[in-house]
Every structure is written in structure tokens, then in C-alpha cells.
Design an enzyme around this catalytic site. Sequence first.
Site, PDB file in Angstrom:
ATOM      1  N   CYS A  92       0.826  -1.199   0.000  1.00 34.96           N
ATOM      2  CA  CYS A  92       0.000   0.000   0.000  1.00 34.96           C
ATOM      3  C   CYS A  92       0.863   1.253   0.000  1.00 34.96           C
ATOM      4  CB  CYS A  92      -0.902   0.008   1.229  1.00 34.96           C
ATOM      5  SG  CYS A  92      -2.249  -1.161   1.113  1.00 34.96           S
ATOM      6  N   HIS A 168      -6.066   7.744 -14.697  1.00 34.95           N
ATOM      7  CA  HIS A 168      -7.515   7.550 -14.761  1.00 34.95           C
ATOM      8  C   HIS A 168      -8.293   8.651 -14.061  1.00 34.95           C
ATOM      9  CE1 HIS A 168      -5.881   5.384 -11.275  1.00 34.95           C
ATOM     10  NE2 HIS A 168      -7.020   5.646 -10.658  1.00 34.95           N
ATOM     11  N   ASP A 170      -7.471  10.728 -11.293  1.00 36.95           N
ATOM     12  CA  ASP A 170      -7.330  11.165  -9.896  1.00 36.95           C
ATOM     13  C   ASP A 170      -5.883  11.539  -9.546  1.00 36.95           C
ATOM     14  OD1 ASP A 170      -6.112   8.699  -9.858  1.00 36.95           O
ATOM     15  OD2 ASP A 170      -7.351   7.852  -8.258  1.00 36.95           O
ATOM     16  N   HIS A 183      -6.234   1.345  -5.263  1.00 34.82           N
ATOM     17  CA  HIS A 183      -6.193   2.365  -4.222  1.00 34.82           C
ATOM     18  C   HIS A 183      -7.595   2.816  -3.879  1.00 34.82           C
ATOM     19  CE1 HIS A 183      -5.317   4.879  -7.997  1.00 34.82           C
ATOM     20  NE2 HIS A 183      -6.520   5.300  -7.632  1.00 34.82           N
ATOM     21  N   HIS A 196     -10.464   2.156  -6.594  1.00 37.22           N
ATOM     22  CA  HIS A 196     -10.067   1.939  -7.983  1.00 37.22           C
ATOM     23  C   HIS A 196      -9.159   0.715  -8.062  1.00 37.22           C
ATOM     24  CE1 HIS A 196     -10.400   6.622  -8.356  1.00 37.22           C
ATOM     25  NE2 HIS A 196     -11.583   6.029  -8.258  1.00 37.22           N
ATOM     26  N   HIS A 218      -9.450  -5.503   1.660  1.00 35.03           N
ATOM     27  CA  HIS A 218      -8.515  -4.523   2.223  1.00 35.03           C
ATOM     28  C   HIS A 218      -8.894  -3.099   1.813  1.00 35.03           C
ATOM     29  CE1 HIS A 218      -4.395  -3.156   3.510  1.00 35.03           C
ATOM     30  NE2 HIS A 218      -4.710  -2.192   2.655  1.00 35.03           N
ATOM     31  N   GLU A 219      -9.105  -2.914   0.526  1.00 37.51           N
ATOM     32  CA  GLU A 219      -9.390  -1.567   0.028  1.00 37.51           C
ATOM     33  C   GLU A 219     -10.669  -0.997   0.639  1.00 37.51           C
ATOM     34  OE1 GLU A 219      -7.336   0.196  -1.586  1.00 37.51           O
ATOM     35  OE2 GLU A 219      -5.948  -1.454  -1.904  1.00 37.51           O
ATOM     36  N   HIS A 222     -10.313   0.622   3.870  1.00 30.76           N
ATOM     37  CA  HIS A 222      -9.936   2.036   3.752  1.00 30.76           C
ATOM     38  C   HIS A 222     -11.147   2.894   3.414  1.00 30.76           C
ATOM     39  CE1 HIS A 222      -5.677   1.408   4.228  1.00 30.76           C
ATOM     40  NE2 HIS A 222      -5.651   0.539   3.233  1.00 30.76           N
ATOM     41  N   HIS A 228      -3.716   1.620   8.417  1.00 38.35           N
ATOM     42  CA  HIS A 228      -2.943   0.390   8.360  1.00 38.35           C
ATOM     43  C   HIS A 228      -2.603  -0.131   9.748  1.00 38.35           C
ATOM     44  CE1 HIS A 228      -1.389   0.928   3.999  1.00 38.35           C
ATOM     45  NE2 HIS A 228      -2.443   0.135   4.064  1.00 38.35           N
TER      46      HIS A 228
END
Length: 475
Positions: A92, A168, A170, A183, A196, A218-219, A222, A228
Site C-alpha cells: 500500500c 484515470h 485522480d 487504491h 479503484h 482490504h481496500e 480504507h 494500516h
Amino acid sequence: MEPLAILVLLCFPICSAYPLHGAVRQDHSTMDLAQQYLEKYYNFRKNEKQFFKRKDSSPVVKKIEEMQKFLGLEMTGKLDSNTVEMMHKPRCGVPDVGGFSTFPGSPKWRKNHISYRIVNYTLDLPRESVDSAIERALKVWEEVTPLTFSRISEGEADIMISFAVGEHGDFYPFDGVGQSLAHAYPPGPGFYGDAHFDDDEKWSLGPSGTNLFLVAAHELGHSLGLFHSNNKESLMYPVYRFSTSQANIRLSQDDIEGIQSLYARPSSDATVVPVPSVSPKPETPVKCDPALSFDAVTMLRGEFLFFKDRHFWRRTQWNPEPEFHLISAFWPSLPSGLDAAYEANNKDRVLIFKGSQFWAVRGNEVQAGYPKRIHTLGFPPTVKKIDAAVFEKEKKKTYFFVGDKYWRFDETRQLMDKGFPRLITDDFPGIEPQVDAVLHAFGFFYFFRGSSQFEFDPNARTVTHTLKSNSWLLC
């Protein structure tokens, strides 16, 4: 103050060409890698580069030790082979912190029902598999919080999920195969909360390629506000490794404490009062429990669904391992503890029954105008609920089982056939009432009763096999 937007780049270390032991030649490329790594993840200042030439108490030694401690390496303070290998591993892109933590300011969703939308799809997997992987990833967090999730098909959702390559939109472009896989952003308005996924990766449901479910779990942690953890057992550990034991991942205590620090425990935890000397029934059914029975069984677009309490198992042709879901994750408005279900596949819909009501669903959507009363199908007022239902495709007839009798419904005319109800034992010899569920597949009827199922050949009018109910779940 707006929550800080921090990029999250999750990757799996599948293999490495770097040595596991021995000294590492500290050439310019290694020095540059170390400085970039420490700057990005451990707040190392650029003007401290000269301290690489010093020993022992220099700031860079302390930073290396800090990194080694967090990632569970031996604290040598040197760029040894294990440390350099770890720096090369995909991971990450957020700075590391100790234990579970949240983003600065602890942003979270100020509501318990969160919407999500899958904006586009990877070509690596069937759309249904992507839908399932994302739903399973959200379920991981839903089980330990009061949060619920619903998927929308258009418009702006709280969490927008998309696949993209390179730049893309961002300002955090993806980097091709390997390295950063995805992310996500912490909760908030606009692009906050969005996730994404790099479509240059080879997405999969198993150990080959990149496992979408594990990355998404995991994503989406967030997206819910978690940062983390330095706990290697935690889902939120920054360097993530795939193993077969993680295919049906369970959160570590560290993950649970982290997410509950934001959203508290599930509401059921606060309301359930244990009764002394009575063993409570497990809330979550176990698929290979020899006593397992089903509330309802049906097919849906070629898949098999087995309902139990507030959950269901899903067997698909793309994944031999049965998937396990909350009913509410697919159909938030449906009740739990269903009575019956069947797919009228000439109409591409499934009818779901509980008590005196039934619902029609198409895909993930409950159709407008439902629930309706079961008596609109032609049942007499004496029928209060349906025990089981099954559709026979060849005859386009649906069989409804109630107590020791059954009705037959003509799906073409939308009327009950005359001469019914009839006794189950008259037309299905060897099948004893009361029936829990019925499935029609491969030319046979499968009658579920408690932990047993009976394979019935309609041509021979006889029971050909007796099996455990959960044999469909590879038990």
C-alpha cells in the site's frame, strides 16, 4: 476540516528475485530505493540523505529500525537483504502506523446504511463474479459492525468502484502489472470513499493472478475509514500475501477493534441476552454441519442458492467452492428465515415466500409492487404459509408443498391446475411430509427434509438416492 485524501495501493507479493540472506551491495539504486521508501512511508526528510554515509545513531538508521520494527523484521538498522527485499515488495502507498488506526481526523460514514456502485468491470472475470467478490468483501466488515450495504446500478453511490489502467483522472496513475494493484480513499463526499482497481492486473477468484476478493476486502476497509496495522495477521497490514486459508478470510481481532472503534458493534450484540444453562443456536450456520437443514432452495440463472436463516450459499459454475452471503447483502428488503423459493425461469425471476407474503426478484433487484399475498396465486384462505416450491421447466409447472399436500400452478396461464391439492405420498411415493425445500435438476426432484435429501425419479416414481442435505455444498 476535510478528511485527508491518502492514496492506498494494495499489492500481493507473489514471488521475489531478491536474496533472502546475506549482505546487499549498497549501490546508488539501493540507496535511492531506500530513501524513496523511507520518505514515502516513514516521514524521512530529503535533506537527510547524507546520513546514509554515517553509522549507528544517524537519523536514517533510526528510520530503518522503525521500518523494520513495524514490518516485523530484525531490527539491524542496516539495509540487509531482508530489508531490501521488503522494500521491493508491492504494498500500500500510505505511510505506516502502529496497531489499528484510522485516517487523520478519523473520517467515517455518518450513517449505517452505505450504498455502492460498480461503475465498470474487468474482462478477466464474469460480471457476476466481480459482483460476488465485492459483496463478499463488504460482508467481511458488515458482520462485525452495524453497517449494511446496498448496491445501486446508476447514479452516485457512497462508494464508487471502478477498474482502470494508467492515468484515470485522480492524479494517481496505475503502473501496469505488479506494484500497486488498487487504491481507495477514506469516507467523505465526492471521490472520497471510492475504490479503484488496476485493470492491467490479472484478476482472479483463486490463488493464480490477483485475488479480487482479498484486495477488495482490504481496500474497502480504507473506504470505511481504516488506516494500516503493523499486525501481520491483520487484513489491514500494508504488505498483503495470498494463501489458500485466506480464501474465506476472517478478520483478526486487530481489524475488529479498529472498525468497531469507528462504528461500534453490531446492534444484535447489544440486544442479545444470554439465557443461563441454555446453549444458544449459532448465529452463522456451518455448511458441513451434519445436522444442517435448509429453509429454501432454488436456482437463479444457472446457479444454485441454498437459504438458511439470514444467510445463503451460492454455487456457481465459475467457482466450485460455495460462496456464503447475507441475504440482505443481495436483497436488503427481503426477510430472513424464508419458507420457500423457486425460479420461474421462463420469466427470469425468482419468487421468495415467507408467511402469507411473497416477493419477486430479478437479479439483485426486488420487483416493484411486492410483497403480495400468497392467496393471489389461488390458494384458499386456510393456507397460511408455503413449505416448499419448485418449478419444472419442461412442463412449465410449479409445485407448492403445504403440509401433507401439494398444489400445481400453471406458469403459462398463471392459474392453479384443477384437481389440486393432492397428497404428496400419492404422487411422490417415498417422500414423507413435511418438506423443507425442493429442487428440480438433471431430470430429478430433490426433496429436502431436515438434514436429509431424497432424489426422486419422476419417471420411475421412486426415490433413487438418499443423501445429506449439504452434499450440494461439497460436504
